[in-house]
Enzyme design. Structure first.
Site, PDB file in Angstrom:
ATOM      1  N   ARG A   1       1.055  -1.246  -0.024  1.00  0.00           N
ATOM      2  CA  ARG A   1       0.198   0.056  -0.161  1.00  0.00           C
ATOM      3  C   ARG A   1       0.804   1.233  -0.051  1.00  0.00           C
ATOM      4  O   ARG A   1       0.795   2.173  -0.755  1.00  0.00           O
ATOM      5  CB  ARG A   1      -0.980   0.094   1.136  1.00  0.00           C
TER       6      ARG A   1
ATOM      7  N   GLU B   1      -1.493 -24.085   1.758  1.00  0.00           N
ATOM      8  CA  GLU B   1      -1.326 -24.736   2.902  1.00  0.00           C
ATOM      9  C   GLU B   1      -1.446 -23.623   3.900  1.00  0.00           C
ATOM     10  O   GLU B   1      -1.932 -24.223   5.100  1.00  0.00           O
ATOM     11  CB  GLU B   1       0.128 -25.400   2.699  1.00  0.00           C
TER      12      GLU B   1
ATOM     13  N   ASP C   1     -12.998 -17.044  12.176  1.00  0.00           N
ATOM     14  CA  ASP C   1     -11.826 -17.486  11.673  1.00  0.00           C
ATOM     15  C   ASP C   1     -11.803 -19.048  11.394  1.00  0.00           C
ATOM     16  O   ASP C   1     -11.440 -19.552  10.521  1.00  0.00           O
ATOM     17  CB  ASP C   1     -10.532 -17.093  12.691  1.00  0.00           C
TER      18      ASP C   1
ATOM     19  N   LYS D   1     -11.707 -21.856   8.207  1.00  0.00           N
ATOM     20  CA  LYS D   1     -10.876 -23.017   8.094  1.00  0.00           C
ATOM     21  C   LYS D   1     -11.619 -24.399   8.051  1.00  0.00           C
ATOM     22  O   LYS D   1     -11.381 -25.302   7.204  1.00  0.00           O
ATOM     23  CB  LYS D   1      -9.953 -23.055   9.291  1.00  0.00           C
TER      24      LYS D   1
ATOM     25  N   GLY E   1       1.320 -16.958  13.344  1.00  0.00           N
ATOM     26  CA  GLY E   1       2.704 -16.271  13.650  1.00  0.00           C
ATOM     27  C   GLY E   1       3.262 -16.185  11.990  1.00  0.00           C
ATOM     28  O   GLY E   1       3.070 -16.691  11.303  1.00  0.00           O
TER      29      GLY E   1
END
Length: 437
Positions: free
Chosen positions: A42, A127, A199, A203, A305
């Site tokens: 951005r 993945e 979230d 998944k 992470g």
């Protein structure tokens, strides 16, 4: 092999760092060096520390970068639906391999990406979209392709697992545990996507799609978060030899007409301490897969992470780069089964129900009658004074009831009727129970 990197935040920066540090090994594994053709961001002038990259590679024109003839692979770590969808469709239709960590896009409209990949003859790997560095999606779509998967149960959100683990360890309430998670950096300033289950639901949709060869979207997933889980719930779970986890559960089943279906749900549940997922603490993720031939498999590790996610991204980059050099393409999407998604009401589960009731004769009989009318069998009943105080005529008592397996609709109807009984002062909590008899 030249890469276009879309996004250079926490994950993107780690991808750049690992590409630099492991350049020699990656080139040996692939058969050609990996080079960054450009990085779309951005703000070009933003301070990115000591990132080992030529500042001239930064651009604010992602589409222009994607369309360049010298770009072989597009890596997307921006997130969100648009404009990421448009960028990736453009790349795939042009025959450029795509590696993405975008779980929200895959769960909402993965079909469009897969169709674009088929149209362009390109690879689509993702993945890193589920469970960070844990090698999970490729085993589901490749290693277990010769087997029949019946059920996938997982802890796929590190923030909620940290919060529930803290509540279990310290006896803290949800608000206190969330505050600790925020201070330690496990929770975002706005934790809604995590604590409300969005979230995990994204998944779950991806996992179900791969496991059952069926296109499942986030809208198909029944979703509940952990904001209503109390310290009393956690204590009650402990008394039963259980712990509470936010689970994603995807399972095969059969509907009333005898047709095979799948159910996909995300919600907090009690699981016995003997279950393999019960010991998964802190911000770790784990997924428990049950297959007919392979039996029970468990995948465990860090689910989020910068570095763990970048590890998964680079694993995909190596795979698609090798395919491209060989003039090959990975197996396309497998959605041949096209199973219908069963509504939550038909899912088979168990309930743990805590009731504050009037402490007088006949209460238990009345409550049991409600369960009987909805054809729900009671497994156990525990009775005591409400709040641990002295019992006596006119005071309140607590009933804790655990059911046998029943359709969720019947269990929910039972709870609704219980709320209307004059003898029931309140339905203090309702939690599902998984993983037991």
């Amino acid at each position: 092999m030249r890469l276009a990197l879309l996004g250079c935040g926490t994950v993107g920066g780690e991808v750049v760092r690992l590409l630099h540090e492991q350049a020699t090994d990656l080139a040996a594994r692939i058969g050609a060096p990996l080079e960054i053709a450009g990085i779309a961001v951005r703000r070009v002038g933003r301070d990115r520390g000591n990132l080992p990259v030529d500042p001239a590679l930064f651009t604010t024109d992602p589409l222009g970068l994607i369309k360049r003839d010298d770009v072989d692979v597009v890596v997307e770590v921006v997130g969100g639906i648009e404009p990421a969808r448009s960028w990736l469709v453009e790349a795939l239709r042009a025959g450029k391999s795509v590696v993405t960590a975008n779980k929200a896009l895959l769960a909402e409209d993965g079909a469009t990406l897969h169709d674009a990949a088929a149209e362009g003859g390109a690879d689509l790997y993702y993945e890193a979209a589920v469970a960070g560095a844990i090698p999970l999606l490729r085993p589901l779509r490749e290693s277990l392709h010769g087997d029949r998967i019946n059920r996938v149960t997982g802890i796929v959100n590190g923030t909620t697992n940290f919060i529930l683990s803290a509540m279990d360890a310290t006896g803290a309430g949800f608000a206190e545990a969330l505050e600790e998670a925020t201070e330690l950096g496990y929770a975002e300033a706005d934790p809604t996507a995590d604590v409300e289950g969005f979230d995990a639901a994204a998944k779950a949709a991806i996992l179900a799609s791969l496991a059952f060869h069926t296109r499942v979207t986030a809208a198909d997933v029944h979703r509940e978060g952990i904001t209503e889980v109390t310290a009393a719930d956690v204590a009650s779970a402990k008394a039963m030899g259980c712990t509470i986890k936010l689970l994603c559960i995807a399972a095969r089943g059969v509907d009333a007409a005898g047709r095979e279906t799948v159910s996909v749900r995300v919600h907090p549940a009690m699981i016995p301490l003997t279950h393999p997922l019960a010991s998964v603490g802190d911000a770790f993720n784990a997924v428990f897969v049950e297959a007919e031939a392979a039996g029970q498999l468990m995948f465990y590790g860090r689910g989020a992470g910068g570095a763990p996610t970048a590890s998964a991204v680079l694993g995909d980059v190596v795979a698609v780069a090798r395919n491209r050099l060989a003039g090959a393409r990975a197996a396309s999407e497998s959605a041949y089964a096209d199973l219908s998604v069963r509504p939550m009401g038909e899912a088979l589960t168990r309930y743990h129900i805590s009731l504050d009731v009037a402490d007088r004769p006949g209460v238990l009989e009345s409550v049991a009658g409600v369960f009987a009318r909805h054809e729900v069998s009671i497994a156990t009943v525990r009775q005591g004074p409400a709040g641990g105080g002295p019992a006596g005529r006119g005071s309140e008592a607590e009933l804790v009831i655990v059911t046998h397996v029943a359709p969720d609709a019947a269990l929910a109807a039972t709870v609704r009727e219980l709320r209307g009984l004059e003898i029931v002062r309140s339905v203090a909590s309702v939690l599902r129970v998984e993983g037991g008899a």
